[in-house]
Design a protein around this motif. Structure first.
Motif, PDB file in Angstrom:
ATOM      1  N   LEU A  41       0.070   9.898  16.647  1.00 24.54           N
ATOM      2  CA  LEU A  41      -0.726  10.075  15.430  1.00 24.54           C
ATOM      3  C   LEU A  41       0.134  10.554  14.253  1.00 24.54           C
ATOM      4  N   ASP A  42       1.082  11.418  14.568  1.00 27.04           N
ATOM      5  CA  ASP A  42       1.952  11.916  13.499  1.00 27.04           C
ATOM      6  C   ASP A  42       2.860  10.810  12.970  1.00 27.04           C
ATOM      7  N   LEU A  43       3.379   9.969  13.875  1.00 26.65           N
ATOM      8  CA  LEU A  43       4.229   8.857  13.448  1.00 26.65           C
ATOM      9  C   LEU A  43       3.449   7.864  12.608  1.00 26.65           C
ATOM     10  N   LEU A  44       2.197   7.569  13.021  1.00 25.60           N
ATOM     11  CA  LEU A  44       1.377   6.627  12.259  1.00 25.60           C
ATOM     12  C   LEU A  44       1.042   7.183  10.879  1.00 25.60           C
ATOM     13  N   GLU A  45       0.836   8.502  10.822  1.00 23.08           N
ATOM     14  CA  GLU A  45       0.457   9.126   9.558  1.00 23.08           C
ATOM     15  C   GLU A  45       1.640   9.174   8.583  1.00 23.08           C
ATOM     16  N   ASN A  46       2.842   9.429   9.115  1.00 23.31           N
ATOM     17  CA  ASN A  46       4.000   9.642   8.257  1.00 23.31           C
ATOM     18  C   ASN A  46       4.845   8.398   8.079  1.00 23.31           C
ATOM     19  N   ARG A  47       4.590   7.346   8.835  1.00 23.51           N
ATOM     20  CA  ARG A  47       5.417   6.132   8.711  1.00 23.51           C
ATOM     21  C   ARG A  47       5.292   5.533   7.325  1.00 23.51           C
ATOM     22  N   ASP A  48       4.087   5.489   6.780  1.00 20.89           N
ATOM     23  CA  ASP A  48       3.902   4.881   5.469  1.00 20.89           C
ATOM     24  C   ASP A  48       4.536   5.720   4.348  1.00 20.89           C
ATOM     25  N   LYS A  49       4.753   7.006   4.654  1.00 22.23           N
ATOM     26  CA  LYS A  49       5.347   7.878   3.639  1.00 22.23           C
ATOM     27  C   LYS A  49       6.874   7.803   3.635  1.00 22.23           C
ATOM     28  N   GLN A  50       7.423   7.267   4.712  1.00 19.83           N
ATOM     29  CA  GLN A  50       8.889   7.222   4.842  1.00 19.83           C
ATOM     30  C   GLN A  50       9.447   6.056   4.038  1.00 19.83           C
ATOM     31  N   THR A  51      10.487   6.366   3.241  1.00 21.60           N
ATOM     32  CA  THR A  51      11.075   5.335   2.378  1.00 21.60           C
ATOM     33  C   THR A  51      12.473   4.919   2.853  1.00 21.60           C
ATOM     34  N   GLU A  52      13.090   5.763   3.672  1.00 22.45           N
ATOM     35  CA  GLU A  52      14.425   5.423   4.150  1.00 22.45           C
ATOM     36  C   GLU A  52      14.318   4.396   5.256  1.00 22.45           C
ATOM     37  N   PRO A  53      15.097   3.294   5.170  1.00 24.48           N
ATOM     38  CA  PRO A  53      14.984   2.208   6.163  1.00 24.48           C
ATOM     39  C   PRO A  53      15.344   2.656   7.576  1.00 24.48           C
ATOM     40  N   ILE A  54      16.397   3.496   7.680  1.00 20.27           N
ATOM     41  CA  ILE A  54      16.820   3.875   9.029  1.00 20.27           C
ATOM     42  C   ILE A  54      15.750   4.756   9.687  1.00 20.27           C
ATOM     43  N   ALA A  55      15.300   5.701   8.949  1.00 18.09           N
ATOM     44  CA  ALA A  55      14.257   6.586   9.499  1.00 18.09           C
ATOM     45  C   ALA A  55      12.987   5.817   9.778  1.00 18.09           C
ATOM     46  N   SER A  56      12.708   4.847   8.893  1.00 15.92           N
ATOM     47  CA  SER A  56      11.496   4.052   9.094  1.00 15.92           C
ATOM     48  C   SER A  56      11.600   3.229  10.365  1.00 15.92           C
ATOM     49  N   ASN A  66      -7.272  17.129  10.869  1.00 14.27           N
ATOM     50  CA  ASN A  66      -8.349  17.153   9.862  1.00 14.27           C
ATOM     51  C   ASN A  66      -9.470  16.176  10.189  1.00 14.27           C
ATOM     52  N   TYR A  67      -9.371  15.537  11.349  1.00 10.03           N
ATOM     53  CA  TYR A  67     -10.376  14.587  11.856  1.00 10.03           C
ATOM     54  C   TYR A  67     -10.683  13.511  10.805  1.00 10.03           C
ATOM     55  N   LYS A  68      -9.596  12.909  10.297  1.00 10.25           N
ATOM     56  CA  LYS A  68      -9.739  11.786   9.389  1.00 10.25           C
ATOM     57  C   LYS A  68      -9.220  10.532  10.074  1.00 10.25           C
ATOM     58  N   PRO A  69      -9.903   9.389   9.867  1.00  9.88           N
ATOM     59  CA  PRO A  69      -9.432   8.162  10.507  1.00  9.88           C
ATOM     60  C   PRO A  69      -8.107   7.722   9.917  1.00  9.88           C
ATOM     61  N   ILE A  70      -7.198   7.330  10.814  1.00  2.00           N
ATOM     62  CA  ILE A  70      -5.894   6.860  10.361  1.00  2.00           C
ATOM     63  C   ILE A  70      -5.672   5.407  10.728  1.00  2.00           C
ATOM     64  N   GLY A  71      -6.606   4.818  11.510  1.00  2.00           N
ATOM     65  CA  GLY A  71      -6.482   3.423  11.898  1.00  2.00           C
ATOM     66  C   GLY A  71      -7.357   3.114  13.100  1.00  2.00           C
ATOM     67  N   ILE A  72      -7.087   1.968  13.703  1.00  3.95           N
ATOM     68  CA  ILE A  72      -7.828   1.581  14.896  1.00  3.95           C
ATOM     69  C   ILE A  72      -6.848   1.144  15.971  1.00  3.95           C
ATOM     70  N   VAL A  73      -7.309   1.176  17.234  1.00  8.58           N
ATOM     71  CA  VAL A  73      -6.543   0.642  18.350  1.00  8.58           C
ATOM     72  C   VAL A  73      -7.381  -0.439  19.000  1.00  8.58           C
ATOM     73  N   LEU A  74      -6.767  -1.587  19.227  1.00 10.04           N
ATOM     74  CA  LEU A  74      -7.426  -2.731  19.871  1.00 10.04           C
ATOM     75  C   LEU A  74      -6.619  -3.085  21.105  1.00 10.04           C
ATOM     76  N   ILE A  75      -7.285  -3.083  22.277  1.00 13.35           N
ATOM     77  CA  ILE A  75      -6.599  -3.358  23.554  1.00 13.35           C
ATOM     78  C   ILE A  75      -7.215  -4.596  24.173  1.00 13.35           C
ATOM     79  N   GLU A  76      -6.348  -5.493  24.615  1.00 12.35           N
ATOM     80  CA  GLU A  76      -6.771  -6.735  25.282  1.00 12.35           C
ATOM     81  C   GLU A  76      -6.235  -6.699  26.708  1.00 12.35           C
ATOM     82  N   THR A  77      -7.123  -6.902  27.669  1.00 18.57           N
ATOM     83  CA  THR A  77      -6.747  -6.814  29.093  1.00 18.57           C
ATOM     84  C   THR A  77      -7.043  -8.120  29.794  1.00 18.57           C
ATOM     85  N   ASP A  78      -6.496  -8.197  30.988  1.00 15.99           N
ATOM     86  CA  ASP A  78      -6.733  -9.371  31.848  1.00 15.99           C
ATOM     87  C   ASP A  78      -8.197  -9.353  32.309  1.00 15.99           C
ATOM     88  N   PRO A  79      -8.971 -10.453  32.157  1.00 13.89           N
ATOM     89  CA  PRO A  79     -10.397 -10.459  32.564  1.00 13.89           C
ATOM     90  C   PRO A  79     -10.612 -10.607  34.062  1.00 13.89           C
TER      91      PRO A  79
END
Length: 588
Positions: A59-74, A169-182
Motif C-alpha cells: 500500500l505504501d509503494l502504491l501510494e508513493n509511486r506516483d509521487k516519485q520522480t526519479e527514474p531509478i527509484a521509480s 486514513n482509510y482512503k481508496p488507493i485503487g483496486i485489485v482484480l484477480i483472475e483464477t483458473d475455473p
C-alpha cells in the motif's frame, strides 16, 4: 398369474419410489457438499485479496509511486510492487493473473502470459464500476471467457476483486482484480451432477448465471420462479418433470441449482420394468399350458362327477363314475361311488325298517288292552284292601299301580322332568320299605329350582333299584340311601347324586361296570385303563345302568351321563350329570 402380475406392479411402484427418494437424498447431499466446497474456495480467494489489502509495504509503494520522480527509484518501487504481487501469485496454483490499478491510472500486472498488456478502456467497464461501488466489499464477477483487462488472454477465467484502501486514513488507493483458473469451480459443479443430462448453475441474487455445466447450445432455464434457499438450507423440488435441488453459499450471494431430468432417474427402472414384463410374459405362457393340462386332467373328471351327482339328486343311485386322473381325484371319485352305494343300501334298509315299524305299531295297538286290564285289576285290589283297612298293603298296591302306569306310558316319547322322576322314585321306595321292614332310610334333599330339569324317563328308578338290591339289601343292617343335587357353576353341570352305604364293589368290578357304560355309547369314549372287557354275551335285565347312561348321552352329549365311584365295604355313589339350564330358559 394375476397375483404375480399384481405383486410385480406393486414391487415396481415401490422400487420407483425408493429409487427416486434415494436419488433425491443423494442430490441434496451433493449440493450441500458443493456449496461447502465453494465456501472454502471463496474464503481462500477472499483471504488472498485481504492479504494484499493488509500489506502495508504494498500500500505504501502504491501510494508513493506516483509521487516519485526519479527514474531509478521509480523502477525500484515498481520492481518491489511486482515482487509482492508475484509472491501472492505463487502462493496458489490456480491464480492466472493479478492486476492492481491505482486511482491515478497506473496498472501493475503479474500474469502467466502476456504480462504488461492492459486494456486502457477499463474505466468504462461494468466490472470496474461494480468494484468501485462495492466500497471495499468483495465483488465476485464469476466466469469470463477471457481476461477482463488483458485482451490477449482468451482462456476462460474466474474473476473477483475489491477496492484497496490506505489503512492509515482509510482512503481508496485503487483496486485489485484477480483472475483464477475455473477448473476448481467446474470440478465442484460436476459433483452435483447425478446423470449425464444433469445441469448445474451458479446464479446470483439478480438471477445472473455466474457459472454453469450447461453444454453449448442448450437453453438456460428461468430461475425467476424457483424457491430460493436461505443459508445452511437445501431446497428439493420434485413436483415437475425434473428434480431441482438448490442450496445457498454463505460467503457469496450465490445459489447453486441442479437440474436432473426424471427420465434419467428412471433409466435403471426401465430395465427392471422390461425384466418384469419378460417374466410376466413367460408366466402367462406357462399358466396357459398348465391351465390346459389341469383342465384335461382335473376339470374333466370333476365335470363327470358333477353330472353323476345330479343323477343322484334325481334319485338314481345305480350309476358310478370311472376316471383315471390324479390320486386325489381318483380317491374322491371312489369315495363318491362308495357313498352312493351305501345310500342305496340305506334306502333299502329304511324301507324294510318302515315296514317292520308299522307291524310293531299294529302289534302294540293290539296289546294295549292288557295294561288297562292290569291297571283296573290293581285298583280293584287296592279298594278291597282299603275296605278291610289294610293300609300298608294298600299303599304298596297303589304305588305299584302308579309305577306301572308311569313305566308303560311312552306315548309322549321318553322325555320327562326331575319332579316326575322323584314321584316315581317315592312310589318305588314305598314298595321297598314295606318289603324290607325299615331296613332302609331314604334321605332326599332337592333344591326346588331344579325340579323342572329335563331327564330321560326311567332314570332314577333303575339306579335306586340297583343301589337297594346290590348294595343295601345284602348289608344286613340299616342302610342309608341319600339322594340330593349339586350345581357346579364352573363346569356348568347339575349333578344328581344317589349314594348308599352298602357293601360297595372291588376295583375290578368297578372298572368292568365303567366299561359297560363306555360300550353303551357306541364306542364313542375310551374305556377305563385296566378295565377287563366282559367275555361272553351280557344278558339284559330290565333297564340297567348302561341303558340309562346311553340315553343321557343321546339327550345331552358325551360330556354328560353317569359317573360311578365305589369302594368295597364303604358304599357306592352314582352321579347323574346333566347341563345346567340357562337363566330364563325353560327346562323342558
Amino acid at each position: 398369474m394375476t397375483l404375480l402380475i399384481l405383486v410385480s406392479f406393486l414391487y415396481y411402484q415401490k422400487t420407483t419410489h425408493i429409487i427416486h427418494g434415494k436419488i433425491s437424498d443423494l442430490a441434496e447431499k451433493n449440493v450441500s457438499q458443493t456449496v461447502g466446497l465453494f465456501d472454502l474456495l471463496l474464503e481462500g480467494y477472499d483471504s488472498v485479496t485481504k492479504s494484499l489489502n493488509s500489506n502495508y509495504e504494498l500500500l505504501d509503494l502504491l501510494e508513493n509511486r506516483d509521487k516519485q520522480t526519479e527514474p531509478i527509484a521509480s523502477n525500484d518501487m515498481e520492481r518491489s510492487i511486482t515482487n509482492i504481487l508475484g509472491a501472492v501469485y505463487f502462493s496458489r496454483d490456480d491464480i492466472i493473473g493479478i492486476h492492481v490499478i491505482t486511482n491515478k491510472g497506473k496498472i501493475y500486472n503479474y500474469e502467466r502470459r502476456f504480462a504488461g498488456v492492459a486494456d486502457l478502456s477499463y474505466s468504462n467497464a461494468d466490472w470496474y464500476k461494480k468494484i468501485k461501488a462495492a466500497d471495499g466489499a468483495m465483488v465476485w464477477l464469476g466466469l469470463s471467457n477471457g481476461s477482463l483487462i488483458n485482451s490477449l488472454q482468451k482462456d476462460e477465467v474466474f474473476v473477483f476483486g475489491r477496492t484497496l484502501f490506505d489503512l492509515t486514513n482509510y482512503k481508496p488507493i485503487g483496486i485489485v482484480l484477480i483472475e483464477t483458473d475455473p477448473a476448481p469451480i467446474m470440478d465442484a459443479l460436476s459433483n452435483v451432477t447425478i446423470s449425464p443430462n444433469s445441469r448445474v448453475y451458479i446464479v446470483d441474487e439478480e438471477n445472473r448465471v455466474i457459472a454453469t455445466s450447461q453444454k453449448a447450445g442448450e437453453q438456460t432455464p428461468s430461475f425467476a420462479g424457483l424457491t430460493r434457499p436461505v443459508k445452511n438450507e437445501t431446497v428439493v423440488d420434485n413436483q415437475n418433470d425434473q428434480l431441482i435441488v438448490s442450496a445457498k453459499a454463505s460467503v457469496a450471494d450465490w445459489t447453486v441449482v441442479g437440474f436432473t431430468p426424471k427420465a434419467d432417474m428412471s433409466a435403471e427402472l426401465d430395465q427392471t420394468r422390461l425384466y418384469l414384463l419378460a417374466v410376466m410374459a413367460a408366466v402367462i405362457v406357462l399358466s396357459t399350458v398348465l391351465a390346459t393340462l389341469i383342465s384335461r386332467n382335473f376339470a374333466s373328471p370333476l365335470k363327470l362327477l358333477i353330472r353323476e351327482m345330479k343323477q343322484v339328486e334325481m334319485g338314481n343311485f345305480r350309476g358310478s363314475v370311472n376316471v383315471n386322473s390324479f390320486d386325489e381325484i381318483n380317491s374322491l371319485v371312489a369315495s363318491f361311488n362308495r357313498m352312493v352305494q351305501r345310500m342305496d343300501e340305506l334306502i333299502e334298509r329304511t324301507a324294510l325298517a318302515s315296514i317292520s315299524e308299522k307291524n310293531a305299531q299294529l302289534q302294540a295297538l293290539q296289546s294295549q288292552v292288557n295294561p288297562h286290564f292290569l291297571y283296573n285289576t290293581l285298583d280293584m285290589i287296592y279298594w278291597m284292601l282299603d275296605e278291610r283297612e289294610n293300609d300298608r298293603l294298600g299303599k304298596v298296591i297303589l304305588a305299584l299301580s302308579h309305577m306301572f302306569r308311569y313305566s308303560s306310558d311312552w306315548e309322549e316319547a321318553s322325555k320327562t322332568t326331575l319332579r316326575q322322576e322323584l314321584d316315581q322314585m317315592r312310589h318305588y321306595l314305598t314298595i321297598i320299605e314295606s318289603r324290607l321292614h325299615g331296613r332302609i332310610e331314604a334321605q332326599i334333599e332337592f333344591d326346588s329350582k331344579w325340579l323342572d330339569v329335563a331327564l330321560p324317563k326311567m332314570t332314577l328308578q333303575p339306579i335306586i333299584e340297583n343301589a337297594v338290591k346290590s348294595g343295601l339289601e345284602p348289608l344286613g343292617t340299616l342302610g342309608i340311601l341319600k339322594v340330593y343335587t349339586y350345581a357346579d357353576e364352573v363346569a356348568n353341570e347339575l349333578q344328581i347324586v344317589i349314594a348308599d352305604n352298602g357293601i360297595g364293589m372291588d376295583h375290578s368290578m368297578l372298572l368292568q361296570l365303567r366299561q359297560y357304560l363306555a360300550d353303551a355309547e357306541y364306542g364313542t369314549r375310551t374305556a377305563e385303563p385296566g378295565a377287563v372287557k366282559p367275555s361272553g354275551p351280557r344278558q339284559r335285565k330290565g333297564i340297567g345302568l348302561p341303558n340309562v347312561h346311553r340315553r343321557l348321552v343321546l339327550m345331552y352329549g358325551e360330556r354328560y351321563g353317569l359317573r360311578i365311584n365305589s369302594k368295597q365295604g364303604e358304599g357306592t355313589t352314582v352321579i347323574i350329570v346333566v347341563p345346567l339350564p340357562e337363566k330364563g330358559e325353560d327346562s323342558i
